[in-house]
Enzyme design. Structure first.
Site, PDB file in Angstrom:
ATOM      1  CE  LYS A 260      -2.655   0.810   9.690  1.00  0.00           C
ATOM      2  NZ  LYS A 260      -4.069   0.356   9.762  1.00  0.00           N
ATOM      3  CE1 TYR A 261      -1.842   1.437   4.883  1.00  0.00           C
ATOM      4  CE2 TYR A 261      -2.826   3.373   5.905  1.00  0.00           C
ATOM      5  CZ  TYR A 261      -2.888   2.037   5.581  1.00  0.00           C
ATOM      6  OH  TYR A 261      -3.973   1.278   5.934  1.00  0.00           O
TER       7      TYR A 261
ATOM      8  CE  LYS B 147      -4.123  -1.885   0.160  1.00  0.00           C
ATOM      9  NZ  LYS B 147      -5.027  -1.674   1.299  1.00  0.00           N
TER      10      LYS B 147
ATOM     11  CG  ASP C 264      -1.438  -4.556   2.490  1.00  0.00           C
ATOM     12  OD1 ASP C 264      -2.662  -4.744   2.675  1.00  0.00           O
ATOM     13  OD2 ASP C 264      -0.756  -3.791   3.200  1.00  0.00           O
TER      14      ASP C 264
ATOM     15  CD  GLU D 288      -6.601  -3.099  16.838  1.00  0.00           C
ATOM     16  OE1 GLU D 288      -6.855  -2.111  16.127  1.00  0.00           O
ATOM     17  OE2 GLU D 288      -6.556  -4.261  16.384  1.00  0.00           O
TER      18      GLU D 288
ATOM     19  CG  ASP E 283      -3.714  -5.633  14.196  1.00  0.00           C
ATOM     20  OD1 ASP E 283      -3.900  -4.448  14.504  1.00  0.00           O
ATOM     21  OD2 ASP E 283      -4.066  -6.142  13.108  1.00  0.00           O
ATOM     22  CG  ASN E 284      -7.874  -6.448  13.602  1.00  0.00           C
ATOM     23  OD1 ASN E 284      -8.570  -5.639  14.225  1.00  0.00           O
ATOM     24  ND2 ASN E 284      -7.348  -6.169  12.428  1.00  0.00           N
TER      25      ASN E 284
END
Length: 750
Positions: free
Chosen positions: A614-615, A345, A440, A504, A475-476
């Site tokens: 993040k990107y 990304k 991604d 999270e 994460d998640n």
């Protein structure tokens, strides 16, 4: 009532006769021993005539202890409905070592006999380590409660000398509520009436003298030699017929005896509840201050051609120093693993990456390695170990993000193709949350080989723990099976019991609670979206209520994924408001860096920051932070939290009535016996929620409910400004966003 008492005596005699027939030899032996002992005593020391087994004299003979042979049987005293309790006790309540919390129960006995209750705290080996008196807070419902603590609060870290002692105290403890017949209180109630009206006074006082003497010799008590002397001298006075009845009674009801009754009562007919399970967790499991930053942005700078040279784990030491200076205790890093190239990304989550776009660190894995490898652009494993070592020197813990997902370039894709789902055309399915697509990222399929995935995750976590990580932010986790996490966390903490886990999981309440049951120590939560007075009051009580024994909500005003409309629209004042609410509203709170620089611009149409870190790599000028004052506020809030025991518990918050829709007020209090200082600790927080306008409000405190005097002002100090005020029942407060957005008041001792 007299018929009930008479009937009870009859039943006691019948039971005693049956006992005599079935245990004649034992009774005869006991009687012989008693006779020999009595014969050795001088006549003046014999306080009463020998009793038969069928006789029970008021005051001299304790109520029988009825043994329970199965969990559903009642004892001599009845104990029901103990809290905290969830899922019928299937999952233990969780508390941090030394954290103050409340235990409640229904405790009662038949008729008009008075009952008492205590909480017994027993360690992992079943040994009683503490005993706390319970208070009847609702006599009509026989509701009793006590503030309790398991062990002592400690600031020791897992790498500190002496931590082995902390480690030995962790694990499953038990709390037992003990109900008992309060013979003293029952006797005193009746004796006071009889002395007042002159009815059967001598028998009443003789019973009292016998009771006090028996109390002094009770095996169950924790009386000192001085306590026993006090009781025996009182018994002697009560038995002295040369004194007046009022004087004799006063000897049994003075302050010294009342104090002993509160701390070391005579407990007849002691009846234990079924043990209640508590999981005692290490320091920072509840009380924590998190600081998140991206290592690749720390020390990053612009080149002459406009490109950016990213930071490394070595330049990122500046982030550790900043976190320490602001008073945070945990530094949290996003994934530091190699980033995939396929479908990488670009800026602002664009589908096509430019030649200099670094990609999202959540697109994990490349030909350079996967979850067990440091991204070479950040450094080496030795660099990471040095990073952790510096953190530990500063007293900071390192939390590492663990995102269980893969880029298409991750080594697992070739090594374990069965760990991923494929489409009918044979291609691996990337992650989707329609209409969102994450080209991604490949999600893991747990149905084919969950045991194999568990083993690999346990191996990887062990590797990072040995490198210096003590906490994993997952994460998640709600997109993976709860059983998977339950197995992994159990295996990791069995080997490394100091390891903590943050979930999270911004998802449904049932899933968040299930993850907590599975072993996640803390949890992200809905705090960022609770902004109105009504929403905040409800959520503060929910977070700090009984649910706090199972789900430890961590309050984050923002994250790399969350930039709320409130922060967008309320500027500096809004950031100050949310920081105060987060730091004081939960024992665990966190800040994503850039908060000090008021980075609050949203990406159009999304509740996240534009130019999301993040990107891309962020180049920040930290000298700019001073002009906003948020860094100074964060530092002050962390100092207040570390100084005041009342800030450490999920179980001591009380919302205070306030009459303005833009003002929220609440109080935290820990009683003197649980603070470690010998003094109660009270913190009062009042916040103006409006970042643009002044608000005034009357804040009400029901003074007796918190042990405050009602005949003199309550002296309080604002810990943010140093100013002092006098408060009482109803208190006028005016807060302006350009001056003071909040008061954080502590009670000042006279």
């Amino acid at each position: 009532m007299e018929e009930e008492t008479s009937s009870a005596k009859t039943r006691t005699k019948t039971t005693a006769k049956k006992t005599d027939k079935t245990s004649a030899k034992t009774t005869a032996a006991k009687t012989a021993r008693t006779t020999v002992k009595a014969a050795k005593k001088p006549a003046s020391k014999r306080t009463s005539k020998p009793k038969t087994a069928a006789t029970r004299t008021i005051g001299e003979t304790p109520a029988p202890v009825i043994k329970r042979t199965s969990p559903e049987q009642f004892g001599r005293v009845n104990v029901l409905d103990i809290t905290p309790n969830a899922e019928n006790g299937l999952y233990p309540a969780r508390v941090e070592l030394g954290e103050a919390f409340k235990v409640t129960a229904q405790v009662f006995i038949e008729g008009r006999t008075k009952a008492g209750a205590t909480v017994s705290v027993r360690n992992t080996r079943g040994t009683e380590k503490a005993r706390f008196p319970m208070t009847c807070t609702n006599p009509g419902l026989d509701r009793w409660e006590a503030m309790v603590r398991i062990g002592e609060h400690s600031d020791l870290k897992p790498w500190d000398d002496g931590y082995a002692e902390i480690k030995r105290q962790l694990g499953e403890w038990h709390i037992v509520v003990e109900g008992w017949e309060d013979t003293y209180a029952s006797w005193l109630h009746d004796a006071q009436i009889k002395v007042k009206v002159g009815d059967d006074v001598e028998n009443a006082l003789e019973s009292g003298a016998q009771l006090l003497e028996r109390w002094a010799g009770a095996r169950d008590s924790k009386l000192t030699a001085a306590d026993k002397k006090t009781l025996r001298e009182a018994a002697k006075t009560v038995a002295d017929k040369s004194l007046g009845a009022d004087e004799r009674l006063a000897a049994a009801s003075g302050d010294a005896i009342a104090s002993l009754h509160e701390t070391n009562p005579l407990r007849d007919g002691l009846s234990e509840s079924n043990p209640q399970r508590f999981r005692v967790e290490r320091p920072k499991s509840s009380f924590a201050a998190w600081y998140q930053f991206f290592p690749r942005s720390e020390g990053a700078y612009f080149n002459a051609d406009g490109t950016i040279t990213q930071g490394t784990l070595t330049t990122a030491l500046s982030g550790l120093d900043r976190a320490k200076a602001e008073g945070f205790t945990i530094v949290y890093l996003p994934p530091i693993f190699p980033i995939g190239v396929t479908n990488r990304k670009g800026r602002n989550n664009s589908l096509v990456a430019g030649p200099f776009d670094p990609g999202s660190p959540f697109g994990i894995g490349s030909e350079l390695g996967g979850h067990d490898t440091v991204d070479p652009l950040l450094g080496t494993m030795d660099d990471f170990k040095a990073f952790c070592a510096h953190a530990h020197e500063l007293g900071l813990e390192v939390a590492l993000d663990f995102a269980l997902q893969c880029s298409p370039d991750h080594p697992w894709v070739k090594q374990h193709p069965n760990w991923f789902r494929t489409k009918p055309d044979g291609t691996i399915a990337f992650a989707e949350n329609p209409p969102k697509k994450y080209q991604d990222i490949y999600p893991i399929d747990f149905n084919a080989d969950m045991e194999g995935i568990e083993a690999e995750v346990e191996r990887i976590m062990d590797l990072w723990i040995k490198a210096g990580v003590t906490i994993f932010r997952v994460d998640n986790p709600h997109t993976k099976p709860v059983r998977f996490w339950q197995d992994v966390i159990a295996a990791v903490t069995k080997k490394h019991p100091e390891t903590l886990f943050l979930a999270e999981a911004f998802t449904r309440p049932g899933m968040m609670r299930a993850l907590s049951y599975a072993g996640f120590t803390q949890s992200h939560c809905y705090f960022p979206w609770r902004n109105t007075k009504e929403e905040l009051e409800e959520y503060l009580e929910e977070t700090n209520g009984d649910g706090g024994f199972y789900q430890h909500n961590t309050f984050w005003p923002s994250t790399p994924d969350i930039m709320t409309a409130y922060l967008r629209d309320n500027g500096i004042a809004g950031h100050a408001v949310r920081a105060v609410l987060a730091a004081m509203g939960s024992p665990s709170w966190g800040i994503y860096n850039g908060y000090e620089l008021i980075e609050n611009k949203q990406r159009p149409g999304f509740e996240e920051q534009i130019d999301n870190e993040k990107y891309e790599v962020k180049v920040r000028d930290w000298d700019e932070a001073d002009k906003y004052g948020i860094s100074e506020l964060l530092t002050s809030l962390n100092k207040i939290r570390s100084k005041h025991p009342a800030c450490r518990s999920y179980h001591n918050l009380h919302v205070l009535p306030s009459d303005d829709a833009g003002v929220v007020a609440f109080l935290r209090q820990t009683p003197a016996e649980l603070t470690g200082t010998g003094k109660p600790d009270t913190v009062i927080v009042v916040v103006n929620l409006d970042g643009h306008n002044t608000h005034q409000s009357i804040v009400h405190i029901e003074l007796p409910d918190f042990g405050f005097a009602t005949d003199k002002p309550l002296k309080v100090r604002d810990e943010l400004t140093g100013r002092e005020f006098e408060w009482s029942w109803d208190n006028y407060v005016s807060l302006a966003p350009w001056a003071d957005v909040a008061h954080v008041l502590t009670v000042v001792e006279d």
